[in-house]
Design a protein around this motif. Structure first.
Motif, mmCIF file in Angstrom:
data_model
loop_
_atom_site.group_PDB
_atom_site.id
_atom_site.type_symbol
_atom_site.label_atom_id
_atom_site.label_comp_id
_atom_site.label_asym_id
_atom_site.label_seq_id
_atom_site.Cartn_x
_atom_site.Cartn_y
_atom_site.Cartn_z
ATOM 1 N N ASP A 61 -4.593 8.967 -35.684
ATOM 2 C CA ASP A 61 -5.677 9.017 -34.701
ATOM 3 C C ASP A 61 -5.124 8.933 -33.267
ATOM 4 O OD1 ASP A 61 -8.388 8.720 -33.594
ATOM 5 O OD2 ASP A 61 -7.649 6.708 -33.113
ATOM 6 N N GLN A 62 -4.163 8.048 -33.062
ATOM 7 C CA GLN A 62 -3.592 7.907 -31.708
ATOM 8 C C GLN A 62 -2.858 9.191 -31.311
ATOM 9 O OE1 GLN A 62 -1.342 4.417 -32.543
ATOM 10 N NE2 GLN A 62 -3.035 3.025 -32.106
ATOM 11 N N ARG A 63 -2.182 9.782 -32.271
ATOM 12 C CA ARG A 63 -1.435 11.021 -31.967
ATOM 13 C C ARG A 63 -2.367 12.143 -31.525
ATOM 14 N NH1 ARG A 63 1.931 12.056 -37.092
ATOM 15 N NH2 ARG A 63 1.414 9.966 -37.725
ATOM 16 N N LYS A 64 -3.597 12.138 -32.068
ATOM 17 C CA LYS A 64 -4.558 13.191 -31.683
ATOM 18 C C LYS A 64 -5.006 13.032 -30.238
ATOM 19 C CE LYS A 64 -6.673 13.967 -36.169
ATOM 20 N NZ LYS A 64 -7.669 13.362 -37.047
ATOM 21 N N ARG A 65 -4.823 11.840 -29.684
ATOM 22 C CA ARG A 65 -5.350 11.556 -28.342
ATOM 23 C C ARG A 65 -4.277 11.555 -27.251
ATOM 24 N NH1 ARG A 65 -6.932 6.527 -28.442
ATOM 25 N NH2 ARG A 65 -6.640 5.947 -30.611
ATOM 26 N N ILE A 66 -3.090 12.047 -27.605
ATOM 27 C CA ILE A 66 -2.011 12.060 -26.601
ATOM 28 C C ILE A 66 -1.319 13.418 -26.603
ATOM 29 C CG2 ILE A 66 -0.318 11.064 -28.226
ATOM 30 C CD1 ILE A 66 0.945 9.600 -25.863
ATOM 31 N N GLU A 67 -0.930 13.836 -25.406
ATOM 32 C CA GLU A 67 -0.230 15.114 -25.265
ATOM 33 C C GLU A 67 0.814 14.964 -24.164
ATOM 34 O OE1 GLU A 67 -1.492 19.759 -24.406
ATOM 35 O OE2 GLU A 67 -2.975 18.165 -24.170
ATOM 36 N N LEU A 68 2.015 15.511 -24.390
ATOM 37 C CA LEU A 68 3.023 15.531 -23.325
ATOM 38 C C LEU A 68 3.261 16.979 -22.948
ATOM 39 C CD1 LEU A 68 5.684 12.878 -24.471
ATOM 40 C CD2 LEU A 68 3.772 12.581 -22.892
ATOM 41 N N LYS A 69 3.120 17.276 -21.660
ATOM 42 C CA LYS A 69 3.260 18.664 -21.204
ATOM 43 C C LYS A 69 4.496 18.789 -20.332
ATOM 44 C CE LYS A 69 -1.600 20.077 -20.937
ATOM 45 N NZ LYS A 69 -1.669 21.471 -21.385
ATOM 46 N N LYS A 70 5.205 19.901 -20.519
ATOM 47 C CA LYS A 70 6.393 20.141 -19.699
ATOM 48 C C LYS A 70 5.992 20.966 -18.483
ATOM 49 C CE LYS A 70 11.008 22.142 -19.721
ATOM 50 N NZ LYS A 70 10.792 22.875 -18.493
ATOM 51 N N GLY A 71 6.355 20.500 -17.303
ATOM 52 C CA GLY A 71 6.076 21.295 -16.113
ATOM 53 C C GLY A 71 6.104 20.453 -14.862
ATOM 54 N N ASP A 72 5.927 21.152 -13.744
ATOM 55 C CA ASP A 72 5.905 20.519 -12.423
ATOM 56 C C ASP A 72 4.514 19.902 -12.213
ATOM 57 O OD1 ASP A 72 5.669 20.077 -9.660
ATOM 58 O OD2 ASP A 72 7.042 21.721 -9.205
ATOM 59 N N VAL A 73 4.474 18.672 -11.784
ATOM 60 C CA VAL A 73 3.177 18.015 -11.568
ATOM 61 C C VAL A 73 2.280 18.818 -10.627
ATOM 62 C CG1 VAL A 73 3.859 15.630 -12.060
ATOM 63 C CG2 VAL A 73 4.222 16.563 -9.766
ATOM 64 N N ASN A 74 2.897 19.577 -9.739
ATOM 65 C CA ASN A 74 2.104 20.358 -8.786
ATOM 66 C C ASN A 74 1.514 21.620 -9.403
ATOM 67 O OD1 ASN A 74 2.099 18.945 -6.290
ATOM 68 N ND2 ASN A 74 4.312 19.356 -6.137
ATOM 69 N N ARG A 75 2.027 22.011 -10.549
ATOM 70 C CA ARG A 75 1.575 23.274 -11.144
ATOM 71 C C ARG A 75 0.741 23.093 -12.401
ATOM 72 N NH1 ARG A 75 4.236 27.828 -9.155
ATOM 73 N NH2 ARG A 75 5.825 27.262 -7.639
ATOM 74 N N VAL A 76 0.988 22.029 -13.132
ATOM 75 C CA VAL A 76 0.279 21.838 -14.404
ATOM 76 C C VAL A 76 -1.131 21.310 -14.124
ATOM 77 C CG1 VAL A 76 0.254 20.592 -16.602
ATOM 78 C CG2 VAL A 76 2.424 21.392 -15.649
ATOM 79 N N ARG A 77 -2.143 22.143 -14.443
ATOM 80 C CA ARG A 77 -3.526 21.707 -14.248
ATOM 81 C C ARG A 77 -4.065 21.169 -15.563
ATOM 82 N NH1 ARG A 77 -6.771 23.501 -10.135
ATOM 83 N NH2 ARG A 77 -8.204 22.019 -11.040
ATOM 84 N N THR A 78 -4.740 20.053 -15.512
ATOM 85 C CA THR A 78 -5.348 19.484 -16.706
ATOM 86 C C THR A 78 -6.786 19.100 -16.386
ATOM 87 O OG1 THR A 78 -4.380 17.361 -16.056
ATOM 88 C CG2 THR A 78 -3.221 18.581 -17.765
ATOM 89 N N LYS A 79 -7.580 18.875 -17.423
ATOM 90 C CA LYS A 79 -8.980 18.494 -17.253
ATOM 91 C C LYS A 79 -9.051 17.213 -16.412
ATOM 92 C CE LYS A 79 -12.937 18.064 -20.220
ATOM 93 N NZ LYS A 79 -13.230 17.104 -21.259
#
Ligand SMILES: C[S@@+](CC[C@H](N)C(=O)[O-])C[C@H]1O[C@@H](n2cnc3c(N)ncnc32)[C@H](O)[C@@H]1O
Length: 276
Positions: A101-119
């Motif tokens: 359940d915890q794994r479903k609620r976490i994501e690690l994204k690779k990228g520049d903080v200035n470019r990666v858009r998230t909800k």
């Protein structure tokens, strides 16, 4: 900077430079994610009268804070963003120890903080001074402006900062932890540009060392600058949370309160929180 965690026992004297993972040592040395969760909940509830659930962790490194956040509350979710594939690989390995359940609620994204858009998240975090990587005011403004786009309306940004007379001194400061010594090394300090170069070294009981495990080339931003740029980026009410003092030891007591007046001490760490 000697941040947060203190551990005293020497149980793990089996540690050596050869058998140690620098990312694990980093987490043990400088991250205090439980106290960060307590702080975020307390400030968010007090200022916005609701409980935060969604977190974006910028400069996430191994995503320790994101891991803590999804374990903190069953309704919490987290996304971490970092440039470094190696550090993210280590983070993903660590995620495998969480529940399904915890794994479903976490994501690690690779990228520049200035470019990666998230909800839009309830809380956007940039901790352990990571945004000091931006050396000019224009870059800092760009970062806070982009960060704001990743915060929900009615959400908050939390950053930290360090300073004090000791932050202008070149030298080393060490702490004995579980079977290793953490060394914070301020190698270069330039009072004209506020550019600093800091290293983290790890030393072991057998005399071995991981030298320059991490190196940070930062601009040492001042608190008024950070507050001004947050406002310029569109955030409201940037507030500095200053740490209280333990009477006996004169050391920080881990309780951070909104403050307008600080103390001219040798070393301090603060949180700054502002609203979107
Ligand atoms: C000081 S570590 C912070 C780790 C962790 N968040 C913490 O609080 O201890 C800084 C991290 O920022 C990452 N980083 C530096 N510049 C970045 C950028 N522009 N976008 C994303 N990550 C970046 C580095 O790869 C590194 O893992």
């Amino acid at each position: 900077m000697a941040k947060k965690k203190t551990r005293s026992s020497n149980r793990k004297s089996w540690r050596t430079a050869k058998n140690s993972d620098k990312h694990e040592l980093y987490e043990l040395s400088v991250q205090g994610t439980e106290s960060d969760c307590i702080m975020i909940d307390r400030v968010f509830r007090k200022r916005l009268n609701r409980t935060p659930h969604t977190l974006r962790e910028d400069f996430s490194g191994t995503g320790l804070m994101s891991r803590e956040w999804v374990q903190w509350r069953a309704t919490n979710s987290a996304v971490g963003v970092d440039l470094d594939a190696k550090v993210l690989r280590r983070g993903r390995e660590m995620i495998s120890s969480l529940s399904v359940d915890q794994r479903k609620r976490i994501e690690l994204k690779k990228g520049d903080v200035n470019r990666v858009r998230t909800k839009g998240a309830d809380v956007l975090l940039a901790l352990n001074f990571s945004y000091f990587v931006f050396h000019t005011r224009a870059q800092l403004l760009d970062y806070f402006t982009n960060a704001r786009k990743n915060v929900k309306d009615g959400g908050m940004i939390f950053v930290d900062a360090y300073g004090g007379s000791g932050s202008w001194a070149v030298g080393e400061e060490d702490r004995s932890l579980d079977g290793f010594t953490y060394v914070w090394h301020q190698a270069k300090v330039n009072p004209i540009t506020h550019h600093v170069v800091n290293h983290i070294h790890f030393r072991f009981p057998d005399g071995s060392e991981i030298r320059r495990a991490f190196t940070y080339r930062w601009r040492l931003w001042t608190l008024p600058e950070i507050k001004e740029v947050l406002i310029e980026a569109g955030f409201h009410r940037p507030v500095v949370y200053w740490e209280g003092t333990e009477r006996k030891s004169g050391e920080g007591n881990g309780v951070f309160k909104p403050s307008h007046r600080g103390e001219a001490c040798e070393g301090w760490i603060v949180y700054i929180a502002a609203e979107k």
